[in-house]
Design an enzyme around this catalytic site. Structure first.
Site, PDB file in Angstrom:
ATOM      1  N   HIS A 340       0.838  -1.200   0.000  1.00 29.93           N
ATOM      2  CA  HIS A 340       0.000   0.000   0.000  1.00 29.93           C
ATOM      3  C   HIS A 340       0.872   1.248   0.000  1.00 29.93           C
ATOM      4  O   HIS A 340       1.880   1.321   0.709  1.00 29.93           O
ATOM      5  CB  HIS A 340      -0.920   0.002   1.223  1.00 29.93           C
ATOM      6  CG  HIS A 340      -1.844   1.178   1.288  1.00 29.93           C
ATOM      7  ND1 HIS A 340      -2.784   1.443   0.322  1.00 29.93           N
ATOM      8  CD2 HIS A 340      -1.954   2.182   2.207  1.00 29.93           C
ATOM      9  CE1 HIS A 340      -3.445   2.538   0.635  1.00 29.93           C
ATOM     10  NE2 HIS A 340      -2.954   3.007   1.781  1.00 29.93           N
ATOM     11  N   ASP A 357      -3.820   9.246   3.197  1.00 28.14           N
ATOM     12  CA  ASP A 357      -4.030   7.837   2.863  1.00 28.14           C
ATOM     13  C   ASP A 357      -5.364   7.717   2.138  1.00 28.14           C
ATOM     14  O   ASP A 357      -6.410   8.088   2.681  1.00 28.14           O
ATOM     15  CB  ASP A 357      -4.032   6.974   4.124  1.00 28.14           C
ATOM     16  CG  ASP A 357      -3.919   5.489   3.818  1.00 28.14           C
ATOM     17  OD1 ASP A 357      -4.335   5.085   2.713  1.00 28.14           O
ATOM     18  OD2 ASP A 357      -3.427   4.734   4.663  1.00 28.14           O
ATOM     19  N   CYS A 407      -3.880   3.067  -5.147  1.00 30.83           N
ATOM     20  CA  CYS A 407      -3.277   3.856  -4.065  1.00 30.83           C
ATOM     21  C   CYS A 407      -2.069   4.642  -4.573  1.00 30.83           C
ATOM     22  O   CYS A 407      -1.877   5.808  -4.211  1.00 30.83           O
ATOM     23  CB  CYS A 407      -2.884   2.955  -2.902  1.00 30.83           C
ATOM     24  SG  CYS A 407      -1.847   1.546  -3.358  1.00 30.83           S
TER      25      CYS A 407
END
Length: 449
Positions: A340, A357, A407
């Site tokens: 991630h 995030d 991401c």
């Protein structure tokens, strides 16, 4: 030709399939004999002569229909298609009705089929005046030349389609529609192929290509609208056919070189679809962000935080020996934890450490590690005003991803919008377009504002 034999001694059962009271099939007497009952049952089950004669007539009629259908070889496919659909209807009727009352309903369905076939053959004997027996319109005359373009847009010289409506004795519709223009001509297709060739040489693949871009170039060249659904579908088909040709998918030898970065087709291919972005794409795009805002932003390498987390300040103290990070306005630090990507943005003037995030995962250790690094860097660079006063924040009201693969693309967009001081106006629905845009930015080695 085979046909199903008729059971002569069993009349159709017209009672309910499952009566309320079950009766035995036969009854045994005390002496275990039922010869007399069997004779009475056979007499009761024997159909009258008129009913047998009606069945024979129906059999003869069906046999004659089979022979006539077999002789008509021109319209044979349609007859068998019709007969198959009628047979399917007969089977469905039997399946719905069940075993007991199926005989009577099947007899009605059979009579309906015979009448339908007889009417159809009678119409054929009269002659198809308005079209072929299978329902298609008649073929055009031999004098009408048919023009076929490269994308199968068929029309005659007078602009009417050969399979469209025809004037036959007042059967044509009252309001005639204008004939549609051909989707693409050979010249249009050749122009699309030239656009794709040029695109392939510039970017090494068709990954960043959008259909709207091709349509815009066609409109600029021909000064015609190409955004109609029919033309758009044909352009998409031409693009897909072009990609299937050998050698047109991608150019393996294509490279992008910028400063110390070299991107191959494997690296650029991570921007396609829902692939995960790798470190080479992340680091080169970070350098493009720094060049877009010189003397304002410093982008750390993607391996910086992993080295800081595992080896502490001693492992990264030489990474900024030629850079005064406290003279910058923003410090952008990409964070890669397992699978991630996330981002830490340091506002040097405000002493804030903000964690971004796209999955809104709360990671408290990351801002603490960055704060300790900044304190140690301030001691080493002899900047005591930056030793204390650092605060950490989690940015929750940011664009959020809806999958497990975008991401990295979100992190790069965070960096770009923060460096250019732009509000976050993108979301998950914009990722396919933004991925194509980042591909082009990497190939041109500059950001598009």
């Amino acid at each position: 030709m085979r046909h199903t034999p008729v059971q002569r001694h069993l009349p159709p059962f017209d009672g309910p399939l499952f009566p309320g009271k079950q009766e035995p099939l036969f009854s045994l007497r005390e002496d275990d004999c039922w010869e007399e009952e069997e004779e009475e049952e056979v007499k009761r089950c024997r159909p009258p002569p008129r009913q047998r004669r009606g069945r024979r007539q129906r059999l003869r009629f069906l046999r004659s229909l089979y022979l006539r259908l077999y002789k008509r070889t021109i319209s044979l496919p349609f007859h068998w298609k019709l007969w198959g659909s009628l047979g399917g209807r007969r089977r469905r009727v039997g399946a719905r009705r069940g075993g007991g009352s199926a005989g009577l309903d099947m007899g009605k369905a059979r009579r309906m089929e015979e009448a339908a076939l007889a009417n159809h053959i009678a119409e054929e004997d009269a002659g198809p005046a308005l079209g072929l027996p299978n329902g298609f319109s008649p073929l055009p005359a031999e004098s009408d030349a048919i023009l076929i373009s490269n994308v199968c847009s068929i029309q005659t010289q007078d602009g009417t389609a050969p399979n469209g409506p025809h004037s036959h004795g007042g059967l044509s519709p009252s309001t005639e529609k204008e004939a549609p223009t051909p989707a693409l001509t050979e010249e249009h297709v050749a122009c699309v192929q030239s656009i794709l060739d040029q695109f392939l040489q510039t970017y090494g693949s068709l990954i960043p290509l959008g259909t709207d871009e091709v349509l815009d170039k066609l409109e600029d060249v021909f000064q015609q609208p190409f955004s109609t659904p029919s033309r758009r579908a044909v352009v998409q088909h031409v693009i897909q056919s072009y990609q299937r040709l050998p050698g047109n998918n991608l150019v393996r030898s294509f490279r992008v070189t910028y400063k110390r970065h070299v991107l191959s087709m494997d690296d650029l291919g991570t921007l396609y679809g829902q692939n995960w972005l790798n470190d080479q794409v992340m680091n080169m795009y970070g350098d493009l962000v720094m060049d877009a805002a010189p003397d304002k932003v410093h982008f750390f390498n993607s391996f910086f935080y992993d080295k800081l987390r595992t080896k502490g300040y001693e492992g990264v103290k030489r990474w900024t020996k030629n850079v005064d990070i406290f003279s910058k306005q923003l410090l952008l630090i990409p964070i890669h934890l397992e699978v991630h990507w996330s981002l830490v943005c340091v506002d040097v003037s405000k002493r804030t450490i903000t964690y971004f995030d796209s999955q809104r995962t709360l990671n408290r250790r990351c801002p603490k590690h960055i704060a300790k690094y900044l304190q140690a860097e301030a001691v080493k660079k002899e900047r005591p005003e930056f030793i204390n006063g650092w605060k950490g924040y989690f940015k929750m009201n940011v664009a959020r991803q809806n999958n497990d693969s975008d991401c990295g693309a979100f992190v790069l967009q965070y960096c770009k919008f923060l460096a250019l001081e732009l509000p976050f106006t993108f979301g998950q629905q914009d990722m396919p377009k933004l991925r194509r845009q980042m591909y082009k930015e990497l190939c041109h080695c500059r950001l598009t504002m």
